[in-house]
Design an enzyme around this catalytic site. Sequence first.
Site, PDB file in Angstrom:
ATOM      1  CG  HIS A  34      -1.966  -0.801   1.249  1.00 37.57           C
ATOM      2  ND1 HIS A  34      -2.273  -1.752   2.325  1.00 37.57           N
ATOM      3  CD2 HIS A  34      -3.094  -0.935   0.204  1.00 37.57           C
ATOM      4  CE1 HIS A  34      -3.348  -2.723   1.884  1.00 37.57           C
ATOM      5  NE2 HIS A  34      -3.802  -2.299   0.963  1.00 37.57           N
ATOM      6  CB  CYS A  93      -2.132  -0.845   8.662  1.00 35.05           C
ATOM      7  SG  CYS A  93      -0.895  -0.642   7.331  1.00 35.05           S
TER       8      CYS A  93
END
Length: 284
Positions: free
Chosen positions: A181, A275
């Site tokens: 990501h 996250c």
Amino acid sequence: MKDAIERKTIHCTSEYGTLKSVIVAPPTFMRIESIMNETQKHFKNENIDQQRATEQHNIFTETLQKNGAEVIELPANPELNEQVFTRDIGFTIDDRLFIGAMDEPLRKQEPLLLKAWCEDYGIAFHESENGSIEGGDVLLDGERVWIGVSSRTTEQAIDALRSELPDKQIEGISLRDGVLHLDCALNILSDSWALIYPPAFSTADIKRIQSRFNLIPMTRAEYFNLGPNVLSIGNQTVISLKQNKRINQELANQGFHVIGIDFSEIIKSGGSFRCCSLPLHRGQ
């Protein structure tokens, strides 16, 4: 509790405004089941000590609460071993909550918990109908939104978001193969500073980012330990992995207050503090 949530403001315009409310999920059933990133590959045989992960996550959420954030916990589901990473199942832009569209089969059911929570408390949300998009690829920067083009977020989904947010400057930024990501390699700390792992990006994209921010670069070892994946909680305060001593000193040198936490068990699955948090409301 329910009445309080119904009155909650949904509002985020940056990555560093004062964190007012945030969604998390406990790592009760966390485990490495199928390899989805390079970090998991490294720790596959060792796997996750769920008790230790839970203890570390509790310290994280207690730290958020001590610093004024309301922590909303989604229920643990034994079939969702990656659900601790709530950032991916949604993202807040201005006054709108977007539900993530997951492409990874193991994670497709996770957004359903967020949708159910929203429906229970009367919170409106928007769902993408074109391509996949995960919150780990979405970084807020005022009127600009940086979005990683990755194995989890597609150009089609980014184009759809442009249509939904015509007043925003949506900056697509391609990630090198193997980068899960955008927030694993780039994180905005303030209006003028960001953390970056340069090998994750093309030379042209690094120049684009450099034109906007002063950059603190990561080494390969720091990147492996999710160095960029800190969580800013407001007032120049950053939650960071305590083992990343050089990064934390660099942050301190630039005027940030660093709260060091051991998150080493959770990091084994390829995510860290950003996250594990889905902000719903940030102040100025």
